[in-house]
Motif scaffolding. Structure first.
Motif, short mmCIF file in Angstrom:
data_model
loop_
_atom_site.label_atom_id
_atom_site.label_comp_id
_atom_site.label_asym_id
_atom_site.label_seq_id
_atom_site.Cartn_x
_atom_site.Cartn_y
_atom_site.Cartn_z
N SER A 2 -64.13 7.35 12.03
CA SER A 2 -65.52 7.21 11.26
C SER A 2 -64.46 7.40 10.33
O SER A 2 -63.28 6.76 10.59
CB SER A 2 -66.16 8.88 10.67
N GLN A 70 -74.33 8.76 9.08
CA GLN A 70 -74.94 7.50 9.50
C GLN A 70 -73.72 6.32 9.49
O GLN A 70 -72.99 5.97 10.85
CB GLN A 70 -75.76 6.95 10.03
N LEU A 73 -70.50 7.45 10.19
CA LEU A 73 -69.70 7.88 11.44
C LEU A 73 -69.86 6.20 12.61
O LEU A 73 -68.73 6.71 13.16
CB LEU A 73 -71.10 8.55 11.72
N CYS A 100 -70.31 15.44 5.31
CA CYS A 100 -69.15 14.94 5.37
C CYS A 100 -68.63 15.81 6.88
O CYS A 100 -67.39 15.94 7.28
CB CYS A 100 -68.81 14.09 4.65
N GLU A 102 -70.16 18.54 7.57
CA GLU A 102 -70.02 18.73 9.24
C GLU A 102 -69.69 18.32 9.88
O GLU A 102 -69.96 18.49 11.47
CB GLU A 102 -72.16 19.56 9.06
N HIS A 103 -70.28 16.67 9.95
CA HIS A 103 -69.47 15.92 10.11
C HIS A 103 -68.15 15.30 10.85
O HIS A 103 -67.69 14.45 11.61
CB HIS A 103 -70.86 15.06 10.43
#
Length: 278
Positions: A2, A70, A73, A100, A102-103
């Motif tokens: 990412s 998205q 990522l 961010c 969370e991902h």
């Protein structure tokens, strides 16, 4: 792999306050997410930075936030800017930071201007411990509950306020904290007409009843002293219980217990009053 989200602080007035590192990040980012693209475009043009701008503000932060995530990522780097100051402080940027996290997307803060810190530094009030309260709600009930919750706050308090709301806010602050409480009012920080006034809340109210407020204000208010005998009405306490239940999901007994501890009101008396008010 990412990309990275950079929270880039921008000038709150004087363009010379931007840091070399901030300019470097803005120049190297794949795209810039901006609260108001028109405002940010002026900054970009001044420093001859040509990057795609994506609009991100409180009215589109859900859809735009997903779009930004998205792209991150997919490996792009994004610089997030607000109109002035540090992103994610009292603005929708905090939602992107949460997404961010969370991902598992890296987030870095590029430090710089922050109006609340600048105003606190020149306030001549205690700076060791403070609480940032942001903008007061325009809803009268929420506003009253918010100020009632700060009745015994001993830390220095910081508020933001727009010029057209300043008078009504000063009236409410006088009612909540008393006219003798010290306040520092900073406006137009780093701009041509920068000014900081240090006085009591009562004096500030009288001053701006005579002189029309201009510019965005940061209010730094002295906390309650140990000797202050701050009283709170039963009605205000009931409102505080309701607020705790709404905001923190507490059960009635838990909310009553907390308000009782904070205000000194008898727990059983408050609990009965809450039940009768429903």
């Amino acid at each position: 792999m990412s990309g990275t989200l950079y929270l880039v602080a921008t000038p709150i007035g004087n363009l010379n306050d931007i840091s070399p590192r901030a300019l470097e990040i803005l120049s190297q980012a794949d795209f810039i997410a901006a609260e108001d693209t028109r405002v940010s475009m002026k900054l970009m043009n001044h420093f001859e930075i040509k990057k795609p701008l994506l609009s991100y503000h409180e009215h589109n932060h859900v859809s735009a936030g997903q779009q930004i995530v998205q792209r991150l990522l997919a490996g792009e780097n994004c610089a997030l800017v607000t109109d002035a100051g540090t992103p994610a402080i009292s603005d929708p940027g905090e939602d992107i930071v949460r997404l961010c996290a969370e991902h598992h997307i890296p987030v870095y803060s590029i430090p710089g201007c922050c109006a609340l810190i600048s105003a606190l530094a020149v306030s001549a009030l205690p700076t060791g411990r403070f609480t940032f309260e942001g903008f007061l709600s325009v809803n009268k009930r929420s506003r009253k509950e918010h100020l009632a919750s700060l009745a015994s706050e001993k830390r220095t308090m910081i508020f933001y306020e727009a010029p057209h709301k300043l008078l009504s806010t000063l009236q409410d602050l006088c009612a909540a904290f008393g006219e003798d409480r010290r306040v520092s009012l900073s406006r137009e920080i780093t701009k041509l007409h920068e000014e900081t006034l240090r006085m009591t809340l009562g004096e500030a109210l009288a001053h701006f009843q005579q002189i029309s407020p201009k510019g965005e204000f940061v209010l730094v208010i002295e906390g309650a002293s140990e000797s202050d005998d701050v009283s709170i009405t039963l009605e205000d306490a009931i409102a505080l219980v309701a607020r705790l239940q709404e905001e923190k999901g507490l059960k009635t007994k838990e909310a009553v217990r907390q308000v009782s501890a904070d205000t000194g009101l008898a727990k059983n008396e408050l609990y009965d009053a809450v039940l009768k008010s429903r």
